[in-house]
Motif scaffolding. Structure first.
Motif, PDB file in Angstrom:
ATOM      1  N   ARG A 386       1.098  -1.337  -0.082  1.00 50.73           N
ATOM      2  CA  ARG A 386       0.002   0.160   0.235  1.00 50.73           C
ATOM      3  C   ARG A 386       0.703   1.224   0.576  1.00 50.73           C
ATOM      4  O   ARG A 386       0.324   2.888  -0.662  1.00 50.73           O
ATOM      5  CB  ARG A 386      -1.186  -0.356   0.893  1.00 50.73           C
ATOM      6  CG  ARG A 386      -2.190   1.292   1.220  1.00 50.73           C
ATOM      7  CD  ARG A 386      -3.114   0.562   2.066  1.00 50.73           C
ATOM      8  NE  ARG A 386      -2.603   0.983   4.133  1.00 50.73           N
ATOM      9  CZ  ARG A 386      -2.137  -0.439   4.687  1.00 50.73           C
ATOM     10  NH1 ARG A 386      -2.872  -1.282   3.255  1.00 50.73           N
ATOM     11  NH2 ARG A 386      -1.381   0.199   5.772  1.00 50.73           N
ATOM     12  N   GLN A 387       2.069   1.407   0.559  1.00 48.99           N
ATOM     13  CA  GLN A 387       2.608   2.656   1.167  1.00 48.99           C
ATOM     14  C   GLN A 387       4.090   2.652   0.235  1.00 48.99           C
ATOM     15  O   GLN A 387       4.521   3.239   0.507  1.00 48.99           O
ATOM     16  CB  GLN A 387       3.013   2.684   2.392  1.00 48.99           C
ATOM     17  CG  GLN A 387       1.331   2.724   3.362  1.00 48.99           C
ATOM     18  CD  GLN A 387       2.443   2.939   4.606  1.00 48.99           C
ATOM     19  OE1 GLN A 387       3.509   3.043   4.995  1.00 48.99           O
ATOM     20  NE2 GLN A 387       0.931   2.550   5.827  1.00 48.99           N
ATOM     21  N   VAL A 388       4.723   1.516  -0.774  1.00 49.63           N
ATOM     22  CA  VAL A 388       5.526   1.584  -1.656  1.00 49.63           C
ATOM     23  C   VAL A 388       5.454   0.655  -3.080  1.00 49.63           C
ATOM     24  O   VAL A 388       5.723   1.454  -3.165  1.00 49.63           O
ATOM     25  CB  VAL A 388       6.500   0.674  -0.379  1.00 49.63           C
ATOM     26  CG1 VAL A 388       8.063   0.087  -1.401  1.00 49.63           C
ATOM     27  CG2 VAL A 388       7.218   1.164   0.862  1.00 49.63           C
ATOM     28  N   VAL A 389       5.058  -0.456  -2.863  1.00 50.99           N
ATOM     29  CA  VAL A 389       4.779  -0.599  -3.851  1.00 50.99           C
ATOM     30  C   VAL A 389       3.881  -0.139  -4.850  1.00 50.99           C
ATOM     31  O   VAL A 389       4.084   0.490  -5.874  1.00 50.99           O
ATOM     32  CB  VAL A 389       4.167  -2.100  -4.473  1.00 50.99           C
ATOM     33  CG1 VAL A 389       4.384  -3.053  -5.151  1.00 50.99           C
ATOM     34  CG2 VAL A 389       5.602  -3.357  -3.487  1.00 50.99           C
ATOM     35  N   LEU A 390       2.578   0.453  -4.217  1.00 53.59           N
ATOM     36  CA  LEU A 390       1.903   0.386  -5.266  1.00 53.59           C
ATOM     37  C   LEU A 390       2.208   2.578  -6.369  1.00 53.59           C
ATOM     38  O   LEU A 390       1.920   3.377  -6.519  1.00 53.59           O
ATOM     39  CB  LEU A 390       0.214   0.623  -4.915  1.00 53.59           C
ATOM     40  CG  LEU A 390      -0.514  -0.431  -4.439  1.00 53.59           C
ATOM     41  CD1 LEU A 390      -2.074  -0.527  -4.117  1.00 53.59           C
ATOM     42  CD2 LEU A 390      -0.471  -0.856  -6.139  1.00 53.59           C
ATOM     43  N   PRO A 391       2.980   2.834  -4.544  1.00 53.50           N
ATOM     44  CA  PRO A 391       2.881   4.560  -5.017  1.00 53.50           C
ATOM     45  C   PRO A 391       3.881   4.354  -6.188  1.00 53.50           C
ATOM     46  O   PRO A 391       3.834   5.263  -6.784  1.00 53.50           O
ATOM     47  CB  PRO A 391       3.400   4.953  -3.833  1.00 53.50           C
ATOM     48  CG  PRO A 391       2.741   4.293  -2.591  1.00 53.50           C
ATOM     49  CD  PRO A 391       2.402   2.981  -3.460  1.00 53.50           C
ATOM     50  N   ALA A 392       5.329   3.558  -5.584  1.00 50.47           N
ATOM     51  CA  ALA A 392       5.951   3.622  -7.503  1.00 50.47           C
ATOM     52  C   ALA A 392       5.518   2.599  -8.393  1.00 50.47           C
ATOM     53  O   ALA A 392       6.104   3.623  -9.045  1.00 50.47           O
ATOM     54  CB  ALA A 392       6.996   2.631  -6.556  1.00 50.47           C
ATOM     55  N   ALA A 393       4.588   2.536  -8.255  1.00 48.55           N
ATOM     56  CA  ALA A 393       4.066   2.030  -9.831  1.00 48.55           C
ATOM     57  C   ALA A 393       2.411   2.867 -10.171  1.00 48.55           C
ATOM     58  O   ALA A 393       2.510   2.173 -11.585  1.00 48.55           O
ATOM     59  CB  ALA A 393       3.948   0.692  -9.538  1.00 48.55           C
TER      60      ALA A 393
END
Length: 488
Positions: A386-393
């Motif tokens: 929620r806080q790392v992968v999705l913002p980066a993608a």
């Protein structure tokens, strides 16, 4: 000789040049490859490309220019009292081309000699029946003007083809001879070949740009013609869509735009959550076995023709919704199977693989080190997603959603079969509505007079869709750039 045969001859000359170029280079180096500036294959490709590229460019340009020039010459033979506008002239020219093709076919099948095809007259021969005997169907009798124009069309076409064939072969031979003359052990063949390859790459990149420019210009010119015949204020702000080729049309775009927006919104509301959740599961939670089975199965949806989705909406989803929300279900909200909700749900199903597949690829491209760092700091797997992968993608996910939105806006068959053809402004998702693309199809089918506003309005509708889609893309790029400034 046909253009395909000329193409094969040019390719054969290039193949001969390939062999001769390599042999000449090795001979000039005394058989020692170390004495050559470039590898022998570069000398071979240089000769082959010198024979192939100029000849093919000439052939393509000739194939594009010759029909336009011949058409212009033959049009001047048609008396102006035979047509009232460009539309009628186009119909006459289509008859001329059909008769010319029929005469060519008659000569090919020995039903007529070349002299007879060039000298046949309507006063002595029923040209329509003669061509019908060999399978060429004409909608009306062939008059003297049409036959004379068709014979002139054939003569110009034959002359143009002969000149084309000679010039293309001469260009190939000249390129082959010149390149062989330049070939020696000191010639920088690698530099020459790389320049040609670079030019081809630039041409390929420019082709997409030029195609886009051509599409936009064609839309603009016809849109301008439409607004000369119909007020722009009535088009953009009119709330009634009622075309009539007999006159008295009301061509307001608002009902069509509302139907397009409403159906696309429902489709995205279905496709984006399901597609994104599926992508997160496949990339972060699923085992390799499950992923290897589920991902191809999801992507099968992308290969189903849209007409099949339309039939699915008409025969399955529509009746199912009627049984729940119609009179039978007791709610009475839905009067028939064709409705905004029907088309939106089926279109959303169609868009799921676009969102899921692209989002899955983007999520997988996020470096594993970012996940490891988050987990090492004590975050749970769900918090990491929620806080790392999705913002980066997120930039890639926005691109996937935009692709899905563009596909939803441009869809036609599902709308025609699932949403109906009613142009109305309504908030009820169970009402039948239509979209801009569906009306573009309906306005350009049948015996439309392309000089009338009822036919030209299709281009204005297409231009409006283009501007809206372009604005959405610019807005999305602005959001992505703003987001990247915060996180990079």
């Amino acid at each position: 000789m046909s253009a395909s045969l000329i193409f094969l001859i040019v390719v054969a000359l290039a193949a001969v040049g390939f062999v001769l170029g390599r042999g000449r280079a090795m001979a000039s180096a005394g058989g020692d490859i170390r004495n050559l500036h470039s590898l022998p294959s570069y000398y071979a490709f240089n000769v082959a490309l010198s024979a192939l590229v100029p000849a093919l460019i000439l052939l393509v340009v000739w194939l594009i220019a010759q029909p336009a020039l011949i058409e212009n010459r033959v049009q001047s033979m048609i008396p102006q009292d035979r047509y009232a506008d460009r539309g009628e002239l186009s119909l006459i020219m289509s008859d001329v081309r059909r008769v010319a093709d029929g005469l060519d076919l008659a000569v090919e099948r020995d039903a007529l000699t070349r002299e007879e095809a060039s000298s046949i007259r309507t006063e002595f021969t029923d040209v329509r029946s003669r061509l019908a005997d060999i399978g060429v169907a004409l909608g009306s009798d062939v008059d003297r003007t049409t036959l004379t124009a068709a014979q002139r069309y054939r003569a110009l076409n034959a002359t143009g083809n002969a000149i084309r064939n000679a010039l293309v072969i001469l260009a190939a031979l000249a390129g082959l001879g010149l390149s062989l003359w330049k070939t020696n052990h000191e010639f920088r063949a690698r530099n020459s070949v790389e320049k040609v390859v670079m030019a081809l790459l630039i041409g390929a990149a420019s082709l997409a740009i030029l195609t886009t420019v051509g599409i936009v210009l064609s839309l603009i010119f016809n849109t301008v013609e439409f607004f000369k015949l119909y007020p722009a204020m009535d088009f953009f702000f009119g709330t009634t869509w009622s075309p009539s080729f007999g006159g008295g049309s009301e061509l307001g775009i608002l009902p069509l735009f509302w139907g397009t927006f409403y159906i696309s919104l429902i489709a995205l509301a279905v496709a984006v959550p399901i597609g994104l959740f599926a992508a997160v599961y496949l990339s972060e939670y699923a085992s390799p076995y499950v992923r290897g089975f589920a991902k191809p199965l999801l992507e099968v949806l992308a290969g189903i023709p849209t007409i099949v989705y339309g039939l699915f909406a008409l025969l399955t989803v529509g009746p199912l919704l009627v049984s729940v929300f119609g009179e039978q279900g007791g709610l009475g909200w839905m009067q028939g199977g064709t409705a905004v909700m029907t088309a939106g749900l089926v279109m959303g199903i169609m868009l799921i693989p676009f969102v899921s597949s692209l989002s899955d690829d983007i999520i997988n491209s996020v470096p594993q080190s970012m996940r490891d760092g988050s987990l090492g700091l004590g975050a749970t797997k769900s918090e990491t997603i929620r806080q790392v992968v999705l913002p980066a993608a997120l930039p890639g996910i926005v691109g996937a959603v935009l692709l899905a939105a563009s596909r939803a806006i441009g869809e036609t068959m599902i709308v025609v079969l699932g949403a109906g053809a009613a142009a109305r402004l309504s908030l009820n998702p169970f009402d039948a509505m239509t979209t801009v693309t569906a009306k573009i199809v309906s306005q350009l089918t049948g015996d439309a007079d392309f000089a009338s506003p009822e036919a030209l309005v299709a281009f204005a509708l297409g231009m409006t869709l283009f501007v809206i889609t372009l604005a959405l893309n610019v807005f999305a790029l602005w959001i992505v750039r703003t987001y990247r400034e915060q996180y990079e």
